[in-house]
Write a protein that holds these residues in place. Structure first.
Motif, PDB file in Angstrom:
ATOM      1  N   LYS A   1      65.425  30.017 -15.045  1.00 23.39           N
ATOM      2  CA  LYS A   1      66.471  30.706 -14.285  1.00 23.39           C
ATOM      3  C   LYS A   1      67.827  30.678 -14.957  1.00 23.39           C
ATOM      4  N   ASP A   2      68.228  29.553 -15.495  1.00 21.34           N
ATOM      5  CA  ASP A   2      69.562  29.415 -16.081  1.00 21.34           C
ATOM      6  C   ASP A   2      69.560  29.626 -17.595  1.00 21.34           C
ATOM      7  N   THR A   3      68.553  30.318 -18.094  1.00 22.55           N
ATOM      8  CA  THR A   3      68.489  30.650 -19.517  1.00 22.55           C
ATOM      9  C   THR A   3      68.816  32.130 -19.685  1.00 22.55           C
ATOM     10  N   GLU A   4      68.772  32.599 -20.919  1.00 17.22           N
ATOM     11  CA  GLU A   4      69.063  34.007 -21.175  1.00 17.22           C
ATOM     12  C   GLU A   4      67.847  34.895 -20.963  1.00 17.22           C
ATOM     13  N   HIS A   5      66.706  34.262 -20.629  1.00 14.64           N
ATOM     14  CA  HIS A   5      65.511  35.051 -20.354  1.00 14.64           C
ATOM     15  C   HIS A   5      65.663  35.799 -19.034  1.00 14.64           C
ATOM     16  N   GLU A   6      65.036  36.960 -18.958  1.00 14.36           N
ATOM     17  CA  GLU A   6      64.955  37.694 -17.691  1.00 14.36           C
ATOM     18  C   GLU A   6      63.613  37.361 -17.066  1.00 14.36           C
ATOM     19  N   ILE A   7      63.629  36.856 -15.834  1.00 15.77           N
ATOM     20  CA  ILE A   7      62.381  36.483 -15.180  1.00 15.77           C
ATOM     21  C   ILE A   7      62.118  37.367 -13.969  1.00 15.77           C
ATOM     22  N   VAL A   8      60.848  37.644 -13.743  1.00 18.66           N
ATOM     23  CA  VAL A   8      60.412  38.422 -12.579  1.00 18.66           C
ATOM     24  C   VAL A   8      59.386  37.575 -11.833  1.00 18.66           C
ATOM     25  N   PRO A   9      59.793  36.888 -10.752  1.00 19.09           N
ATOM     26  CA  PRO A   9      58.845  36.066  -9.976  1.00 19.09           C
ATOM     27  C   PRO A   9      57.913  36.945  -9.160  1.00 19.09           C
ATOM     28  N   LEU A  10      56.625  36.658  -9.198  1.00 10.22           N
ATOM     29  CA  LEU A  10      55.631  37.420  -8.446  1.00 10.22           C
ATOM     30  C   LEU A  10      54.793  36.476  -7.594  1.00 10.22           C
ATOM     31  N   THR A  11      54.690  36.775  -6.307  1.00 10.59           N
ATOM     32  CA  THR A  11      53.850  36.001  -5.403  1.00 10.59           C
ATOM     33  C   THR A  11      52.528  36.739  -5.192  1.00 10.59           C
ATOM     34  N   HIS A  12      51.635  36.138  -4.422  1.00  9.81           N
ATOM     35  CA  HIS A  12      50.359  36.803  -4.138  1.00  9.81           C
ATOM     36  C   HIS A  12      50.573  38.122  -3.406  1.00  9.81           C
TER      37      HIS A  12
END
Length: 303
Positions: free
Chosen positions: A38-49
Protein backbone atom coordinates in the motif's frame (compact mmCIF):
# COMPACT_ATOMS: atom_id res chain seq x y z
CA UNK A 1 14.36 -11.36 -14.04
CA UNK A 2 15.01 -9.08 -16.99
CA UNK A 3 12.09 -7.77 -19.03
CA UNK A 4 11.64 -9.78 -22.18
CA UNK A 5 10.58 -8.47 -25.56
CA UNK A 6 7.23 -6.73 -25.29
CA UNK A 7 7.48 -6.16 -21.51
CA UNK A 8 7.63 -2.61 -20.19
CA UNK A 9 8.24 -3.06 -16.47
CA UNK A 10 9.09 0.24 -14.81
CA UNK A 11 12.06 0.45 -12.48
CA UNK A 12 12.93 3.25 -10.10
CA UNK A 13 16.48 3.20 -8.73
CA UNK A 14 16.75 -0.37 -9.97
CA UNK A 15 13.61 -1.54 -8.12
CA UNK A 16 10.68 -3.08 -9.98
CA UNK A 17 7.51 -0.93 -9.89
CA UNK A 18 4.39 -2.58 -11.31
CA UNK A 19 0.61 -2.82 -11.13
CA UNK A 20 -0.49 -5.77 -9.00
CA UNK A 21 -3.85 -7.54 -8.69
CA UNK A 22 -4.24 -9.23 -5.28
CA UNK A 23 -6.83 -12.04 -5.33
CA UNK A 24 -8.22 -12.96 -1.91
CA UNK A 25 -7.52 -9.51 -0.50
CA UNK A 26 -9.73 -9.96 2.57
CA UNK A 27 -8.10 -13.17 3.80
CA UNK A 28 -5.38 -13.23 6.45
CA UNK A 29 -2.45 -13.12 4.03
CA UNK A 30 -4.26 -11.12 1.35
CA UNK A 31 -5.05 -8.40 3.88
CA UNK A 32 -1.39 -8.07 4.83
CA UNK A 33 -0.25 -8.21 1.21
CA UNK A 34 -2.43 -5.18 0.56
CA UNK A 35 -0.80 -3.47 3.55
CA UNK A 36 2.70 -4.49 2.40
CA UNK A 37 2.29 -2.87 -1.00
CA UNK A 38 0.00 0.00 0.00
CA UNK A 39 2.67 2.54 0.92
CA UNK A 40 4.96 1.69 -1.99
CA UNK A 41 5.02 3.08 -5.52
CA UNK A 42 3.24 -0.02 -6.79
CA UNK A 43 -0.37 0.28 -7.91
CA UNK A 44 -2.47 -2.41 -6.24
CA UNK A 45 -5.95 -3.67 -7.10
CA UNK A 46 -7.45 -5.69 -4.20
CA UNK A 47 -9.93 -8.35 -5.33
CA UNK A 48 -12.27 -10.31 -3.06
CA UNK A 49 -14.32 -13.40 -3.91
CA UNK A 50 -17.18 -11.02 -4.77
CA UNK A 51 -14.92 -9.41 -7.38
CA UNK A 52 -13.42 -12.53 -8.98
CA UNK A 53 -14.15 -16.27 -8.85
CA UNK A 54 -11.00 -18.16 -9.83
CA UNK A 55 -13.04 -21.26 -10.67
CA UNK A 56 -14.69 -19.33 -13.53
CA UNK A 57 -12.06 -19.00 -16.23
CA UNK A 58 -14.10 -16.89 -18.64
CA UNK A 59 -15.09 -14.19 -16.17
CA UNK A 60 -11.63 -14.16 -14.57
CA UNK A 61 -10.00 -13.53 -17.95
CA UNK A 62 -12.28 -10.54 -18.56
CA UNK A 63 -11.65 -9.10 -15.10
CA UNK A 64 -7.87 -9.34 -15.24
CA UNK A 65 -7.70 -8.18 -18.84
CA UNK A 66 -9.69 -5.10 -17.84
CA UNK A 67 -7.39 -4.39 -14.86
CA UNK A 68 -4.22 -4.91 -16.97
CA UNK A 69 -1.82 -5.72 -14.12
CA UNK A 70 1.77 -6.80 -14.60
CA UNK A 71 1.54 -9.28 -11.72
CA UNK A 72 -1.16 -11.33 -9.98
CA UNK A 73 -0.90 -12.42 -6.33
CA UNK A 74 -3.25 -15.37 -5.87
CA UNK A 75 -4.30 -15.98 -2.26
CA UNK A 76 -7.61 -17.61 -3.17
CA UNK A 77 -7.85 -20.99 -1.46
CA UNK A 78 -10.20 -23.54 0.04
CA UNK A 79 -8.62 -23.93 3.48
CA UNK A 80 -11.06 -26.10 5.45
CA UNK A 81 -8.74 -29.08 5.86
CA UNK A 82 -11.22 -31.47 7.49
CA UNK A 83 -14.16 -30.43 5.29
CA UNK A 84 -12.02 -31.03 2.20
CA UNK A 85 -12.09 -34.76 2.98
CA UNK A 86 -15.84 -34.75 2.38
CA UNK A 87 -16.01 -31.98 -0.21
CA UNK A 88 -12.97 -32.79 -2.34
CA UNK A 89 -14.65 -31.30 -5.40
CA UNK A 90 -14.77 -27.90 -3.73
CA UNK A 91 -11.15 -28.08 -2.60
CA UNK A 92 -9.89 -29.07 -6.04
CA UNK A 93 -12.13 -26.52 -7.78
CA UNK A 94 -10.43 -23.64 -5.97
CA UNK A 95 -6.97 -24.96 -5.13
CA UNK A 96 -6.22 -26.86 -8.34
CA UNK A 97 -8.59 -25.73 -11.11
CA UNK A 98 -8.55 -22.15 -9.80
CA UNK A 99 -4.75 -22.10 -9.80
CA UNK A 100 -4.75 -23.55 -13.33
CA UNK A 101 -7.18 -20.87 -14.50
CA UNK A 102 -5.10 -18.02 -13.12
CA UNK A 103 -1.95 -19.56 -14.60
CA UNK A 104 -3.60 -19.81 -18.02
CA UNK A 105 -4.64 -16.16 -17.80
CA UNK A 106 -1.16 -15.08 -16.74
CA UNK A 107 0.31 -17.04 -19.63
CA UNK A 108 -2.12 -15.48 -22.12
CA UNK A 109 -1.60 -11.92 -20.82
CA UNK A 110 2.13 -12.33 -20.10
CA UNK A 111 1.80 -11.65 -16.36
CA UNK A 112 3.91 -12.67 -13.36
CA UNK A 113 2.05 -15.02 -11.00
CA UNK A 114 2.68 -15.22 -7.25
CA UNK A 115 0.73 -18.19 -5.87
CA UNK A 116 0.38 -19.16 -2.21
CA UNK A 117 0.80 -22.79 -1.19
CA UNK A 118 1.25 -24.70 2.06
CA UNK A 119 3.40 -26.95 4.25
CA UNK A 120 0.64 -29.54 3.91
CA UNK A 121 2.10 -30.64 0.57
CA UNK A 122 4.58 -32.64 2.73
CA UNK A 123 3.97 -35.88 4.64
CA UNK A 124 5.70 -34.85 7.88
CA UNK A 125 8.04 -37.83 8.04
CA UNK A 126 11.23 -35.74 8.13
CA UNK A 127 13.01 -34.84 11.35
CA UNK A 128 14.36 -31.51 10.12
CA UNK A 129 12.60 -28.58 8.41
CA UNK A 130 11.45 -28.97 4.82
CA UNK A 131 13.33 -27.03 2.14
CA UNK A 132 12.27 -26.12 -1.39
CA UNK A 133 14.20 -29.16 -2.65
CA UNK A 134 12.20 -31.74 -0.67
CA UNK A 135 9.74 -33.93 -2.55
CA UNK A 136 6.06 -33.29 -1.71
CA UNK A 137 3.87 -36.19 -0.62
CA UNK A 138 0.54 -34.92 0.78
CA UNK A 139 -1.47 -36.88 3.33
CA UNK A 140 -4.91 -35.34 2.82
CA UNK A 141 -7.26 -33.93 0.18
CA UNK A 142 -6.38 -30.33 1.00
CA UNK A 143 -2.65 -30.97 0.57
CA UNK A 144 -3.23 -32.89 -2.65
CA UNK A 145 -5.41 -30.11 -4.06
CA UNK A 146 -2.75 -27.49 -3.26
CA UNK A 147 0.00 -29.63 -4.79
CA UNK A 148 -2.12 -30.15 -7.90
CA UNK A 149 -2.37 -26.36 -8.16
CA UNK A 150 1.42 -26.10 -7.92
CA UNK A 151 1.89 -28.62 -10.72
CA UNK A 152 -0.63 -26.82 -12.94
CA UNK A 153 1.26 -23.56 -12.52
CA UNK A 154 4.66 -25.14 -13.15
CA UNK A 155 3.40 -26.84 -16.31
CA UNK A 156 1.79 -23.70 -17.73
CA UNK A 157 4.03 -20.81 -16.71
CA UNK A 158 7.65 -19.77 -16.62
CA UNK A 159 7.10 -16.48 -14.77
CA UNK A 160 5.82 -17.73 -11.43
CA UNK A 161 6.61 -17.69 -7.74
CA UNK A 162 5.04 -20.46 -5.67
CA UNK A 163 5.27 -19.40 -2.02
CA UNK A 164 4.74 -22.09 0.59
CA UNK A 165 3.96 -20.89 4.10
CA UNK A 166 2.88 -22.50 7.35
CA UNK A 167 0.32 -22.16 10.16
CA UNK A 168 -0.66 -18.57 9.39
CA UNK A 169 -1.99 -16.07 11.91
CA UNK A 170 -2.84 -12.48 11.08
CA UNK A 171 -4.86 -9.42 11.98
CA UNK A 172 -7.61 -10.11 9.47
CA UNK A 173 -8.27 -13.63 10.72
CA UNK A 174 -9.00 -16.44 8.30
CA UNK A 175 -12.40 -15.64 6.81
CA UNK A 176 -12.81 -19.25 5.65
CA UNK A 177 -12.10 -20.64 9.14
CA UNK A 178 -13.64 -17.96 11.35
CA UNK A 179 -10.61 -16.47 13.09
CA UNK A 180 -7.15 -17.87 13.70
CA UNK A 181 -5.49 -20.13 16.25
CA UNK A 182 -4.17 -17.27 18.40
CA UNK A 183 -7.56 -15.59 18.74
CA UNK A 184 -9.29 -18.92 19.35
CA UNK A 185 -6.91 -19.70 22.21
CA UNK A 186 -7.38 -16.26 23.76
CA UNK A 187 -11.16 -16.47 23.52
CA UNK A 188 -11.27 -19.93 25.10
CA UNK A 189 -8.94 -18.92 27.92
CA UNK A 190 -10.86 -15.76 28.77
CA UNK A 191 -14.13 -17.70 28.86
CA UNK A 192 -12.62 -20.17 31.32
CA UNK A 193 -12.82 -23.18 29.01
CA UNK A 194 -10.64 -26.23 29.41
CA UNK A 195 -8.24 -26.18 26.47
CA UNK A 196 -6.63 -29.29 25.00
CA UNK A 197 -3.97 -28.77 22.32
CA UNK A 198 -1.82 -31.38 20.57
CA UNK A 199 1.81 -31.56 21.62
CA UNK A 200 2.96 -34.10 19.02
CA UNK A 201 2.41 -32.00 15.87
CA UNK A 202 5.25 -29.58 15.10
CA UNK A 203 5.20 -26.66 12.66
CA UNK A 204 6.43 -23.11 12.01
CA UNK A 205 3.82 -20.53 13.15
CA UNK A 206 3.92 -17.66 10.68
CA UNK A 207 2.72 -14.07 11.05
CA UNK A 208 1.04 -13.06 7.80
CA UNK A 209 2.57 -9.59 8.00
CA UNK A 210 6.05 -11.14 7.88
CA UNK A 211 5.08 -13.51 5.06
CA UNK A 212 3.57 -10.63 3.09
CA UNK A 213 6.69 -8.52 3.52
CA UNK A 214 8.87 -11.40 2.31
CA UNK A 215 6.63 -11.95 -0.72
CA UNK A 216 6.94 -8.25 -1.54
CA UNK A 217 10.73 -8.50 -1.35
CA UNK A 218 10.84 -11.61 -3.54
CA UNK A 219 8.78 -9.85 -6.20
CA UNK A 220 10.37 -6.40 -6.24
CA UNK A 221 13.92 -7.76 -5.92
CA UNK A 222 13.14 -9.90 -8.97
CA UNK A 223 14.49 -13.11 -7.50
CA UNK A 224 14.67 -16.06 -9.91
CA UNK A 225 11.30 -17.62 -10.59
CA UNK A 226 10.39 -20.82 -8.81
CA UNK A 227 9.31 -22.22 -5.43
CA UNK A 228 10.15 -20.43 -2.16
CA UNK A 229 9.37 -21.14 1.48
CA UNK A 230 8.29 -18.12 3.52
CA UNK A 231 7.71 -18.97 7.18
CA UNK A 232 8.87 -17.53 10.47
CA UNK A 233 11.98 -19.35 11.67
CA UNK A 234 12.05 -21.89 14.47
CA UNK A 235 9.52 -24.56 15.29
CA UNK A 236 7.15 -25.64 18.04
CA UNK A 237 4.20 -27.90 18.76
CA UNK A 238 0.71 -26.44 18.76
CA UNK A 239 0.70 -26.89 22.55
CA UNK A 240 3.94 -24.91 22.88
CA UNK A 241 2.46 -22.24 20.62
CA UNK A 242 -0.63 -21.96 22.84
CA UNK A 243 1.48 -21.91 26.01
CA UNK A 244 3.60 -19.07 24.60
CA UNK A 245 0.50 -17.03 23.72
CA UNK A 246 -0.72 -17.24 27.30
CA UNK A 247 2.72 -16.56 28.77
CA UNK A 248 3.14 -13.40 26.70
CA UNK A 249 -0.31 -12.12 27.67
CA UNK A 250 -0.04 -13.23 31.29
CA UNK A 251 -3.22 -15.32 31.01
CA UNK A 252 -3.82 -18.19 33.44
CA UNK A 253 -5.31 -20.70 31.04
CA UNK A 254 -6.71 -24.16 31.78
CA UNK A 255 -4.40 -25.66 29.15
CA UNK A 256 -3.54 -29.34 28.76
CA UNK A 257 -1.49 -31.27 26.17
CA UNK A 258 -3.12 -34.02 24.17
CA UNK A 259 -2.23 -36.28 21.27
CA UNK A 260 -3.28 -35.95 17.66
CA UNK A 261 -4.97 -39.37 17.64
CA UNK A 262 -7.24 -38.26 20.47
CA UNK A 263 -8.62 -35.38 18.38
CA UNK A 264 -10.12 -37.78 15.80
CA UNK A 265 -9.91 -35.31 12.91
CA UNK A 266 -11.24 -36.28 9.49
CA UNK A 267 -8.02 -35.31 7.73
CA UNK A 268 -4.63 -36.81 8.43
CA UNK A 269 -2.06 -34.09 9.00
CA UNK A 270 1.74 -34.05 8.78
CA UNK A 271 3.18 -34.52 12.26
CA UNK A 272 6.27 -32.47 11.45
CA UNK A 273 6.09 -29.68 8.86
CA UNK A 274 8.37 -26.72 9.74
CA UNK A 275 9.58 -24.88 6.64
CA UNK A 276 12.97 -23.34 5.95
CA UNK A 277 14.19 -21.53 2.84
CA UNK A 278 17.66 -22.33 1.62
CA UNK A 279 17.01 -20.19 -1.45
CA UNK A 280 16.17 -16.97 0.40
CA UNK A 281 19.35 -17.25 2.47
CA UNK A 282 21.34 -17.04 -0.75
CA UNK A 283 19.96 -13.53 -1.25
CA UNK A 284 20.45 -12.42 2.35
CA UNK A 285 16.75 -12.75 3.21
CA UNK A 286 15.42 -14.39 6.37
CA UNK A 287 12.28 -14.06 8.47
CA UNK A 288 12.14 -13.48 12.23
CA UNK A 289 11.74 -16.26 14.78
CA UNK A 290 8.08 -17.18 15.39
CA UNK A 291 8.16 -16.07 19.04
CA UNK A 292 9.22 -12.55 18.14
CA UNK A 293 6.63 -12.46 15.37
CA UNK A 294 3.93 -13.59 17.81
CA UNK A 295 4.87 -10.82 20.26
CA UNK A 296 4.60 -8.21 17.49
CA UNK A 297 1.25 -9.60 16.37
CA UNK A 298 -0.19 -9.46 19.89
CA UNK A 299 1.07 -5.88 20.30
CA UNK A 300 0.01 -4.63 16.86
CA UNK A 301 -3.50 -6.02 17.02
CA UNK A 302 -4.14 -3.91 20.12
CA UNK A 303 -3.10 -0.67 18.39
Amino acid sequence: MEATEGETYERKQGVLVIKIAIIGAKGQLGFDLVRAFKDTEHEIVPLTHADIDVTDLRSSVDILRNIQPEAVLNCAAYVRVDDAEEFADKAFAVNALGARNIALICSDLNLILVHISTDYVFDGRKTEPYTEEDTPDPLNVYGNSKLAGEYCIRNILEKYYIIRSSSLFGIAGASGKGGNFVETMIKKARSGEEIKVVDDMVMSPTYTRDAADMIRRILIKELPYGIYHAANTGQCSWYEFARTIFDILGIEADLYPTKTDAMKSKAKRPMYSPLVSMKLKKYGLEMENWEGALRRYLFEKEL
